[in-house]
Motif scaffolding. Structure first.
Motif, PDB file in Angstrom:
ATOM      1  N   ASN A  26       1.272  -1.593  -0.136  1.00 14.04           N
ATOM      2  CA  ASN A  26       0.032  -0.378   0.033  1.00 14.04           C
ATOM      3  C   ASN A  26       0.959   1.077   0.016  1.00 14.04           C
ATOM      4  N   GLN A  27       1.971   1.390   0.654  1.00 15.78           N
ATOM      5  CA  GLN A  27       2.912   2.334   0.886  1.00 15.78           C
ATOM      6  C   GLN A  27       3.886   2.667  -0.378  1.00 15.78           C
ATOM      7  N   ILE A  28       3.945   1.161  -1.282  1.00 19.48           N
ATOM      8  CA  ILE A  28       4.486   1.842  -2.478  1.00 19.48           C
ATOM      9  C   ILE A  28       3.777   2.164  -3.618  1.00 19.48           C
ATOM     10  N   LEU A  29       2.255   1.827  -3.314  1.00 22.53           N
ATOM     11  CA  LEU A  29       1.712   2.588  -4.163  1.00 22.53           C
ATOM     12  C   LEU A  29       1.423   3.970  -4.464  1.00 22.53           C
ATOM     13  N   GLY A  30       1.229   3.685  -2.382  1.00 18.19           N
ATOM     14  CA  GLY A  30       1.307   6.006  -2.818  1.00 18.19           C
ATOM     15  C   GLY A  30       2.018   5.964  -3.515  1.00 18.19           C
ATOM     16  N   ARG A  31       3.723   5.171  -2.730  1.00 19.18           N
ATOM     17  CA  ARG A  31       4.435   6.603  -3.312  1.00 19.18           C
ATOM     18  C   ARG A  31       4.235   7.090  -5.092  1.00 19.18           C
ATOM     19  N   ALA A  32       4.081   5.965  -5.651  1.00 20.08           N
ATOM     20  CA  ALA A  32       4.508   5.561  -7.345  1.00 20.08           C
ATOM     21  C   ALA A  32       3.073   5.997  -7.476  1.00 20.08           C
ATOM     22  N   LEU A  33       2.189   7.087  -7.227  1.00 18.20           N
ATOM     23  CA  LEU A  33       0.694   7.992  -7.190  1.00 18.20           C
ATOM     24  C   LEU A  33       1.834   9.330  -7.093  1.00 18.20           C
ATOM     25  N   GLY A  34       3.221   9.145  -6.316  1.00 17.16           N
ATOM     26  CA  GLY A  34       3.062  10.747  -5.574  1.00 17.16           C
ATOM     27  C   GLY A  34       2.553  11.337  -4.262  1.00 17.16           C
ATOM     28  N   PHE A  35       2.396   9.987  -3.395  1.00 20.32           N
ATOM     29  CA  PHE A  35       2.281  10.980  -2.252  1.00 20.32           C
ATOM     30  C   PHE A  35       3.697  10.436  -1.320  1.00 20.32           C
ATOM     31  N   GLY A  36       3.480  11.306  -0.457  1.00 20.29           N
ATOM     32  CA  GLY A  36       4.598  10.728   0.480  1.00 20.29           C
ATOM     33  C   GLY A  36       4.867   9.504   1.367  1.00 20.29           C
ATOM     34  N   THR A  37       5.419   9.414   2.315  1.00 17.52           N
ATOM     35  CA  THR A  37       5.185   8.399   3.664  1.00 17.52           C
ATOM     36  C   THR A  37       5.540   9.305   4.767  1.00 17.52           C
ATOM     37  N   TYR A  38       5.012   8.761   5.930  1.00 20.31           N
ATOM     38  CA  TYR A  38       5.599   9.325   6.844  1.00 20.31           C
ATOM     39  C   TYR A  38       5.596   8.093   8.198  1.00 20.31           C
ATOM     40  N   LYS A  39       6.892   8.007   9.303  1.00 17.24           N
ATOM     41  CA  LYS A  39       6.970   7.393  10.451  1.00 17.24           C
ATOM     42  C   LYS A  39       5.203   7.661  11.292  1.00 17.24           C
ATOM     43  N   LEU A  40       4.664   6.256  11.600  1.00 15.50           N
ATOM     44  CA  LEU A  40       3.856   6.628  12.832  1.00 15.50           C
ATOM     45  C   LEU A  40       4.495   6.279  14.078  1.00 15.50           C
ATOM     46  N   LYS A  41       3.839   7.376  15.171  1.00 10.76           N
ATOM     47  CA  LYS A  41       5.112   7.385  16.407  1.00 10.76           C
ATOM     48  C   LYS A  41       4.914   5.956  17.196  1.00 10.76           C
ATOM     49  N   PHE A  42       4.106   5.257  16.815  1.00  7.40           N
ATOM     50  CA  PHE A  42       4.443   3.608  17.637  1.00  7.40           C
ATOM     51  C   PHE A  42       3.483   2.659  16.985  1.00  7.40           C
ATOM     52  N   GLY A  43       3.069   3.630  15.532  1.00  8.81           N
ATOM     53  CA  GLY A  43       2.365   2.196  14.657  1.00  8.81           C
ATOM     54  C   GLY A  43       1.314   1.545  15.174  1.00  8.81           C
ATOM     55  N   HIS A  44       1.266   0.802  14.695  1.00  9.57           N
ATOM     56  CA  HIS A  44      -0.313  -0.053  14.475  1.00  9.57           C
ATOM     57  C   HIS A  44       0.270  -1.968  14.589  1.00  9.57           C
ATOM     58  N   ARG A  45      -0.084  -2.911  15.506  1.00 10.54           N
ATOM     59  CA  ARG A  45       0.432  -3.761  15.629  1.00 10.54           C
ATOM     60  C   ARG A  45      -0.499  -4.438  16.231  1.00 10.54           C
ATOM     61  N   GLY A  46      -1.309  -5.806  15.696  1.00 18.29           N
ATOM     62  CA  GLY A  46      -2.152  -6.717  16.066  1.00 18.29           C
ATOM     63  C   GLY A  46      -3.298  -6.875  15.164  1.00 18.29           C
ATOM     64  N   ILE A  47      -4.388  -7.583  15.660  1.00 17.56           N
ATOM     65  CA  ILE A  47      -5.414  -8.133  14.827  1.00 17.56           C
ATOM     66  C   ILE A  47      -7.063  -7.559  15.254  1.00 17.56           C
ATOM     67  N   ASN A  48      -6.641  -6.814  16.145  1.00 11.52           N
ATOM     68  CA  ASN A  48      -7.904  -6.161  16.723  1.00 11.52           C
ATOM     69  C   ASN A  48      -7.951  -4.629  15.923  1.00 11.52           C
ATOM     70  N   ILE A  49      -7.460  -4.359  15.432  1.00 15.49           N
ATOM     71  CA  ILE A  49      -7.591  -2.788  15.023  1.00 15.49           C
ATOM     72  C   ILE A  49      -8.871  -2.518  13.749  1.00 15.49           C
ATOM     73  N   PRO A  50      -9.550  -1.163  13.808  1.00 17.31           N
ATOM     74  CA  PRO A  50     -10.964  -1.087  13.024  1.00 17.31           C
ATOM     75  C   PRO A  50     -10.286  -0.051  12.109  1.00 17.31           C
ATOM     76  N   VAL A  51     -11.316  -0.262  10.857  1.00 15.30           N
ATOM     77  CA  VAL A  51     -11.210  -0.109   9.633  1.00 15.30           C
ATOM     78  C   VAL A  51     -12.233   0.556   9.584  1.00 15.30           C
ATOM     79  N   ARG A  52     -12.876   1.897   8.732  1.00 15.95           N
ATOM     80  CA  ARG A  52     -13.584   1.818   7.761  1.00 15.95           C
ATOM     81  C   ARG A  52     -13.891   2.051   7.014  1.00 15.95           C
ATOM     82  N   ASP A  53     -14.758   1.234   5.624  1.00 12.24           N
ATOM     83  CA  ASP A  53     -14.777   1.181   4.559  1.00 12.24           C
ATOM     84  C   ASP A  53     -14.969   2.416   4.051  1.00 12.24           C
ATOM     85  N   LYS A  54     -14.694   3.646   3.451  1.00 17.63           N
ATOM     86  CA  LYS A  54     -15.356   4.823   3.079  1.00 17.63           C
ATOM     87  C   LYS A  54     -16.413   4.848   1.739  1.00 17.63           C
ATOM     88  N   GLN A  55     -16.210   4.182   1.500  1.00 13.49           N
ATOM     89  CA  GLN A  55     -18.050   3.665   0.286  1.00 13.49           C
ATOM     90  C   GLN A  55     -18.889   2.972   0.875  1.00 13.49           C
TER      91      GLN A  55
END
Length: 382
Positions: free
Chosen positions: A265-294
């Motif tokens: 996903n980050q590689i696609l973002g860079r290929a499209l011209g977006f930047g990337t950045y380091k998160l303060k402590f990241g997301h690691r686990g199997i219980n992280i909620p994500v909203r599908d905008k559509q």
């Protein structure tokens, strides 16, 4: 500066001087890496064998680790990739009928240093407040050295920012995972640190998966005559992964159907011209909620990343490859969790739909990839 007792068996030392006394298990010795925490209640074997954890020391927030033992069937790659492991309580017995050994034995066999018996809640809170940082695990006589001296050793280690690690974990030679049943599609999967369950999920949907090294060229990709190209998860800083970005651009130039997860996903973002950045402590686990905008649907997802794509959450963005929208957003902190190209057959998500270990809310994304390739076949035949 923290002090330790004279009979300490193991010591966890952070680069800011905070230290924790514990007990050694796994292999004896010293381990260095970036200290990160994982909130998964289960799935420690899949976590430890995930190549995305290269050069990281994982702190498990679940208090009791090792109770299901270890078995070869649940390995996600050819080895354990974490630099070290920190837990509160190591289970004294393995209680799964599938276990063929213990966590301690697996760590010893592969030379992985681990520490138990520390307050992982306090360590996790410290990392959430101060951010992911370099850490050292010291056991035996090494743990008896002055903390100030150990901190100096830790601060001499390389940081994760700027690290190009995909080449350290990728496969040496290409291999094929055959489709289950009728072969409907051929996929070129770029191994930036791929987990074994990913090609299995694709194979179940009739995809013959050609797993290619991270160094693969567009000519290598085209040689397998793919219906689509997949970019896997992986370790390191996407800002340093220029080779993968160039390959992604080549795939987009040829309008090949593309699906990327996590590092992909980050590689696609860079290929499209977006930047990337380091998160303060990241997301690691199997219980992280994500909203599908559509759809507005909330998915509970498996994640492991310390970097993110810097893209506008609302509206669309004009890129060299047409209009692009952010498709998914993390409910906890509004981090970009997915991209969808409106003028190219390409999409990506920041999380792990292969669910190893983790929930199965996002497995439909492999079906979406199949539909994208099917549409591509229709366009070719038109």
């Amino acid at each position: 500066m923290s002090k330790h007792s004279k009979d300490v068996e193991a010591l966890v030392v952070l680069e800011d001087g905070r230290s924790f006394e514990g007990e050694s298990f796994g292999a004896p010795g010293i381990a260095y890496g970036e200290a990160v925490f994982s909130t998964g209640m289960t799935g420690y074997q899949e976590t430890l064998t995930d190549p995305s954890y290269r050069r990281q020391v994982v702190v498990m927030t679940a208090p009791h680790i090792g109770n299901t033992g270890w078995n070869e069937e649940d390995d996600e790659s050819r080895q354990i990739w974490v630099s070290g492991l920190v837990v509160r309580d190591l289970s004294r017995v393995e209680s799964s009928w599938r276990a063929t050994g213990t966590l301690d034995e697996a760590l010893k066999r592969q030379g992985i240093v681990a520490v138990q018996g520390i307050d992982t809640r306090a360590l996790t809170r410290h990392l959430r407040d101060r951010g992911a940082m370099r850490v050292g695990l010291f056991t035996g006589e090494e743990a008896l050295r002055p903390v100030e001296e150990l901190v100096r050793l830790v601060t001499q280690q390389p940081r994760m920012a700027g690290a190009d690690l995909a080449g350290e974990v990728t496969v040496d030679e290409a291999y094929v995972v055959p489709a289950e049943g009728e072969r409907r599609y051929t996929v070129a999967a770029i191994d930036l640190g791929i987990k074994g369950m990913t090609p299995e999920q694709m194979a179940r949907r009739g995809m013959e998966v050609h797993v290619l090294p991270a160094s693969a060229s567009i000519e290598d990709v085209l040689a397998v005559r793919p219906d689509g190209v997949f970019f896997s998860n992986g370790p390191g800083d996407p800002a340093a992964a220029d080779e993968a970005v160039a390959l992604m651009k080549a795939a987009l130039d040829r309008r090949l159907p593309v699906f990327g997860i996590c590092f992909g996903n980050q590689i696609l973002g860079r290929a499209l011209g977006f930047g990337t950045y380091k998160l303060k402590f990241g997301h690691r686990g199997i219980n992280i909620p994500v909203r599908d905008k559509q759809t507005g649907r909330i998915e509970i997802t498996a994640q492991n990343h310390g970097f993110a794509v810097d893209a506008p959450i609302e509206g669309t963005s004009s890129t060299p490859y047409g209009e692009v929208e952010v498709s998914h957003v993390c409910v906890n902190d509004d981090v970009v969790e997915g991209l969808r190209c409106l003028d190219r057959p390409a999409f990506s998500v920041q999380y792990h739909p292969e669910a190893a270990a983790g929930p199965h809310d996002a497995s439909y994304l492999f079906d979406r990839f199949a539909r994208l390739m099917n549409d591509g076949k229709g366009a070719q035949n038109a």
